[in-house]
Scaffold this motif. Structure first.
Motif, PDB file in Angstrom:
ATOM      1  N   GLN A  23       0.735  -1.053  -0.250  1.00  0.00           N
ATOM      2  CA  GLN A  23       0.083   0.111   0.230  1.00  0.00           C
ATOM      3  C   GLN A  23       0.912   1.208  -0.218  1.00  0.00           C
ATOM      4  O   GLN A  23       0.454   2.234  -0.641  1.00  0.00           O
ATOM      5  N   SER A  24       1.964   1.257   0.652  1.00  0.00           N
ATOM      6  CA  SER A  24       2.823   2.367   0.853  1.00  0.00           C
ATOM      7  C   SER A  24       4.299   2.328   0.213  1.00  0.00           C
ATOM      8  O   SER A  24       4.844   3.497  -0.003  1.00  0.00           O
ATOM      9  N   GLY A  25       4.643   1.127  -0.175  1.00  0.00           N
ATOM     10  CA  GLY A  25       6.080   0.994  -0.580  1.00  0.00           C
ATOM     11  C   GLY A  25       7.224   0.977   0.704  1.00  0.00           C
ATOM     12  O   GLY A  25       8.192   0.726   0.660  1.00  0.00           O
ATOM     13  N   THR A  80       8.065  13.248  10.460  1.00  0.00           N
ATOM     14  CA  THR A  80       8.904  14.099  10.661  1.00  0.00           C
ATOM     15  C   THR A  80       9.190  15.045   9.706  1.00  0.00           C
ATOM     16  O   THR A  80       9.649  14.874   8.587  1.00  0.00           O
ATOM     17  N   THR A  81       8.910  16.429   9.893  1.00  0.00           N
ATOM     18  CA  THR A  81       9.541  17.484   8.742  1.00  0.00           C
ATOM     19  C   THR A  81       9.601  18.767   9.599  1.00  0.00           C
ATOM     20  O   THR A  81       9.438  18.552  10.978  1.00  0.00           O
ATOM     21  N   SER A  82      10.242  19.807   9.244  1.00  0.00           N
ATOM     22  CA  SER A  82      10.161  21.074   9.820  1.00  0.00           C
ATOM     23  C   SER A  82      10.519  22.102   8.535  1.00  0.00           C
ATOM     24  O   SER A  82      10.930  21.855   7.651  1.00  0.00           O
ATOM     25  N   PHE A  84      12.551  24.859   6.842  1.00  0.00           N
ATOM     26  CA  PHE A  84      13.939  25.124   6.334  1.00  0.00           C
ATOM     27  C   PHE A  84      14.800  23.944   6.963  1.00  0.00           C
ATOM     28  O   PHE A  84      16.083  23.900   7.125  1.00  0.00           O
ATOM     29  N   ARG A  85      14.300  22.903   6.796  1.00  0.00           N
ATOM     30  CA  ARG A  85      14.945  21.466   6.815  1.00  0.00           C
ATOM     31  C   ARG A  85      16.006  21.396   5.886  1.00  0.00           C
ATOM     32  O   ARG A  85      15.665  21.663   4.775  1.00  0.00           O
ATOM     33  N   GLU A  86      17.254  20.977   6.291  1.00  0.00           N
ATOM     34  CA  GLU A  86      18.267  21.093   5.381  1.00  0.00           C
ATOM     35  C   GLU A  86      18.339  22.435   4.382  1.00  0.00           C
ATOM     36  O   GLU A  86      18.252  22.389   3.495  1.00  0.00           O
ATOM     37  N   ALA A 117       6.995  16.385  -3.085  1.00  0.00           N
ATOM     38  CA  ALA A 117       6.457  14.943  -3.485  1.00  0.00           C
ATOM     39  C   ALA A 117       6.253  14.113  -2.097  1.00  0.00           C
ATOM     40  O   ALA A 117       5.882  12.920  -2.496  1.00  0.00           O
ATOM     41  N   ALA A 118       6.524  14.369  -0.882  1.00  0.00           N
ATOM     42  CA  ALA A 118       6.143  13.864   0.186  1.00  0.00           C
ATOM     43  C   ALA A 118       6.179  14.921   1.189  1.00  0.00           C
ATOM     44  O   ALA A 118       7.101  14.965   2.022  1.00  0.00           O
ATOM     45  N   SER A 119       5.084  15.672   0.988  1.00  0.00           N
ATOM     46  CA  SER A 119       5.019  17.125   1.849  1.00  0.00           C
ATOM     47  C   SER A 119       4.721  17.069   3.307  1.00  0.00           C
ATOM     48  O   SER A 119       4.726  17.809   3.915  1.00  0.00           O
ATOM     49  N   THR A 149       2.267  16.853  -2.288  1.00  0.00           N
ATOM     50  CA  THR A 149       1.522  15.778  -2.207  1.00  0.00           C
ATOM     51  C   THR A 149       2.114  14.636  -0.820  1.00  0.00           C
ATOM     52  O   THR A 149       3.319  14.731  -0.731  1.00  0.00           O
ATOM     53  N   ASP A 150       0.992  13.917  -0.332  1.00  0.00           N
ATOM     54  CA  ASP A 150       1.543  12.935   0.605  1.00  0.00           C
ATOM     55  C   ASP A 150       0.664  11.875   0.513  1.00  0.00           C
ATOM     56  O   ASP A 150      -0.616  12.052   0.091  1.00  0.00           O
ATOM     57  N   LEU A 151       1.029  10.784   0.938  1.00  0.00           N
ATOM     58  CA  LEU A 151       0.354   9.374   1.103  1.00  0.00           C
ATOM     59  C   LEU A 151      -0.821   9.752   2.237  1.00  0.00           C
ATOM     60  O   LEU A 151      -1.959   9.279   2.118  1.00  0.00           O
ATOM     61  N   MET A 208      -1.582  11.856  -2.389  1.00  0.00           N
ATOM     62  CA  MET A 208      -0.986  10.905  -3.596  1.00  0.00           C
ATOM     63  C   MET A 208       0.027   9.754  -3.202  1.00  0.00           C
ATOM     64  O   MET A 208       0.838  10.061  -2.370  1.00  0.00           O
ATOM     65  N   ASN A 209      -0.150   8.653  -3.863  1.00  0.00           N
ATOM     66  CA  ASN A 209       0.947   7.572  -3.302  1.00  0.00           C
ATOM     67  C   ASN A 209       1.847   7.683  -4.310  1.00  0.00           C
ATOM     68  O   ASN A 209       1.446   7.609  -5.581  1.00  0.00           O
ATOM     69  N   LEU A 210       3.267   7.764  -3.950  1.00  0.00           N
ATOM     70  CA  LEU A 210       4.228   7.771  -4.798  1.00  0.00           C
ATOM     71  C   LEU A 210       4.261   6.178  -5.558  1.00  0.00           C
ATOM     72  O   LEU A 210       5.183   6.101  -6.335  1.00  0.00           O
ATOM     73  N   MET A 211       3.649   5.165  -4.968  1.00  0.00           N
ATOM     74  CA  MET A 211       3.792   3.822  -5.514  1.00  0.00           C
ATOM     75  C   MET A 211       2.849   3.596  -6.471  1.00  0.00           C
ATOM     76  O   MET A 211       2.415   2.701  -7.257  1.00  0.00           O
ATOM     77  N   LEU A 226      12.020  15.716  -2.980  1.00  0.00           N
ATOM     78  CA  LEU A 226      11.543  14.407  -2.847  1.00  0.00           C
ATOM     79  C   LEU A 226      12.450  14.085  -1.546  1.00  0.00           C
ATOM     80  O   LEU A 226      13.632  13.172  -1.866  1.00  0.00           O
ATOM     81  N   ARG A 227      12.336  14.538  -0.285  1.00  0.00           N
ATOM     82  CA  ARG A 227      13.320  14.533   0.505  1.00  0.00           C
ATOM     83  C   ARG A 227      12.792  13.673   1.815  1.00  0.00           C
ATOM     84  O   ARG A 227      11.529  13.577   1.971  1.00  0.00           O
ATOM     85  N   ASN A 228      13.730  12.860   2.318  1.00  0.00           N
ATOM     86  CA  ASN A 228      13.286  11.871   3.435  1.00  0.00           C
ATOM     87  C   ASN A 228      12.233  11.048   3.308  1.00  0.00           C
ATOM     88  O   ASN A 228      11.292  10.775   4.103  1.00  0.00           O
ATOM     89  N   VAL A 229      11.866  10.472   2.279  1.00  0.00           N
ATOM     90  CA  VAL A 229      10.902   9.416   1.948  1.00  0.00           C
ATOM     91  C   VAL A 229      11.491   8.244   1.360  1.00  0.00           C
ATOM     92  O   VAL A 229      11.160   6.915   1.745  1.00  0.00           O
TER      93      VAL A 229
HETATM   94  C1  SAM Z   1       9.829  11.971   6.778  1.00  0.00           C
HETATM   95  S1  SAM Z   1       8.635  12.841   5.815  1.00  0.00           S
HETATM   96  C2  SAM Z   1       9.355  14.077   5.068  1.00  0.00           C
HETATM   97  C3  SAM Z   1       8.581  15.133   4.935  1.00  0.00           C
HETATM   98  C4  SAM Z   1       9.466  16.239   4.070  1.00  0.00           C
HETATM   99  N1  SAM Z   1       9.774  15.851   2.607  1.00  0.00           N
HETATM  100  C5  SAM Z   1      10.683  16.558   4.726  1.00  0.00           C
HETATM  101  O1  SAM Z   1      11.878  16.092   4.403  1.00  0.00           O
HETATM  102  O2  SAM Z   1      10.733  17.225   5.590  1.00  0.00           O
HETATM  103  C6  SAM Z   1       8.172  11.405   4.941  1.00  0.00           C
HETATM  104  C7  SAM Z   1       6.665  11.622   4.252  1.00  0.00           C
HETATM  105  O3  SAM Z   1       6.580  10.704   3.355  1.00  0.00           O
HETATM  106  C8  SAM Z   1       5.487  10.385   3.111  1.00  0.00           C
HETATM  107  N2  SAM Z   1       5.044   8.950   2.418  1.00  0.00           N
HETATM  108  C9  SAM Z   1       5.565   7.698   2.845  1.00  0.00           C
HETATM  109  N3  SAM Z   1       5.260   6.796   1.751  1.00  0.00           N
HETATM  110  C10 SAM Z   1       4.642   7.469   1.044  1.00  0.00           C
HETATM  111  C11 SAM Z   1       4.255   7.169  -0.401  1.00  0.00           C
HETATM  112  N4  SAM Z   1       4.316   5.832  -0.779  1.00  0.00           N
HETATM  113  N5  SAM Z   1       3.579   8.116  -1.143  1.00  0.00           N
HETATM  114  C12 SAM Z   1       3.727   9.425  -0.975  1.00  0.00           C
HETATM  115  N6  SAM Z   1       4.084   9.711   0.446  1.00  0.00           N
HETATM  116  C13 SAM Z   1       4.786   8.703   1.216  1.00  0.00           C
HETATM  117  C14 SAM Z   1       4.835  10.188   4.566  1.00  0.00           C
HETATM  118  O4  SAM Z   1       3.444  10.186   4.893  1.00  0.00           O
HETATM  119  C15 SAM Z   1       5.519  11.217   5.428  1.00  0.00           C
HETATM  120  O5  SAM Z   1       4.830  12.348   5.426  1.00  0.00           O
END
Ligand code: SAM
Length: 282
Positions: A23-25, A80-82, A84-86, A117-119, A149-151, A208-211, A226-229
């Motif tokens: 479902q999520s990868g 987890t996010t913030s 001005f991360r990185e 793309a993973a907001s 977009t985020d899952l 939106m699901n990246l998968m 597309l950071r930290n996903v």
């Molecule tokens: C750690 S956060 C990163 C947020 C932001 N990009 C950052 O770097 O601060 C990871 C995000 O990826 C999303 N995520 C996980 N699997 C996903 C998928 N298959 N499609 C879209 N988003 C997904 C999670 O719901 C989560 O909100």
């Protein structure tokens, strides 16, 4: 030990792993067992179970229905996010890439499109919005739009509101915080701040699901974050997602990945210009 906090059997963990992956990868190793228990604890109680094994058995047999499975997946994601991360990414964007992209455009008022793309709850997209609004304030002539977009529908709903706790907006430099966030006058909301309407109007959020086999998003995006996903995905899925996203980047556009993800991104047509920044062949 609380009633819900019992060790998951390997069998249940293995059976749960498959639907989460599908479902999520997200690839859950055995090392994530206690994380699963902790994050699902509320779902266990709210569904009237005392033991996580019983909740998972009911969930996996389909007795709790598809919405509960969506909710369980949502609970498992790390959000987890913030702001001005990185930060070096945002500095590089405003100091180097933005002037370059604008110089390359011949139109009088170029329109740049950005995609987070993973907001998660929106901090990354609103950081971008602040950076772009600042560039305009300093005389750069261009228009812009951001898609996040985020899952997780839960995170998308939060992002749409654009409301954050005081400790989250503390990560924003005071001058920008003052310009782009507003604090409620109601004393009971004094710990909250909202992104100003001018920025919210230019940032759209969608689930939106990246998968997914196709993404309902424009082609011709200038910059994708597309950071930290990718770190949560298997190598083959990382590759698939990057290839898929690449088709949405305009030739000469950019892909930013998280600081620990640069090495995992290799894709014909994407040239690494920094350890975590790639450019699509113009
Ligand atoms: C750690 S956060 C990163 C947020 C932001 N990009 C950052 O770097 O601060 C990871 C995000 O990826 C999303 N995520 C996980 N699997 C996903 C998928 N298959 N499609 C879209 N988003 C997904 C999670 O719901 C989560 O909100």
């Amino acid at each position: 030990m609380p009633a819900t906090h019992s060790a998951l059997t390997h069998d249940i963990h293995d059976r749960f792993r498959a639907p989460i992956l599908k479902q999520s990868g997200i690839s859950l190793s055995q090392a994530k067992t206690s994380m699963i228990e902790q994050r699902l604890r509320r779902r266990v109680v709210e569904n009237g179970f005392s033991k996580i094994e019983h909740y998972l058995s009911a969930l996996l047999s389909g007795k709790l229905g598809a919405p509960e499975m969506d909710m369980a997946v949502d609970m498992i994601t790390t959000n987890t996010t913030s702001f001005f991360r990185e930060k070096q990414h945002f500095d590089y964007l405003s100091d180097v890439l933005l002037p370059k992209m604008l110089a390359e455009r011949r139109t009088p008022l170029p329109r740049l499109k950005f995609w987070s793309a993973a907001s998660s709850e929106g901090a990354e997209a609103f950081t971008l919005a602040m950076v772009l609004a600042e560039a305009q304030r300093h005389g750069k002539r261009f228009d812009w739009a951001i898609l996040g977009t985020d899952l997780s529908s839960r995170m998308v709903a939060k992002a749409r509101k654009g409301i954050y706790n005081a400790d989250q907006i503390d990560q924003i430099a005071p001058e920008l915080r003052q310009r782009y966030t507003m604090v409620s006058t109601a004393p009971e909301q004094a710990h909250l701040a909202r992104i100003v309407p001018e920025l919210r109007a230019k940032v759209q959020f969608k689930q939106m699901n990246l998968m997914a086999p196709s993404y309902p998003v424009d082609h011709g995006i200038d910059v994708i974050f597309l950071r930290n996903v990718l770190i949560y995905f298997r190598l083959e899925d990382r590759q698939k997602v990057v290839e898929h996203l690449m088709h949405h980047i305009r030739p000469g556009g950019y892909l930013f990945v998280g600081h620990s993800e640069g090495m995992s991104v290799q894709c014909a047509g994407l040239e690494q210009i920094k350890s975590t920044i790639l450019r699509k062949t113009p």
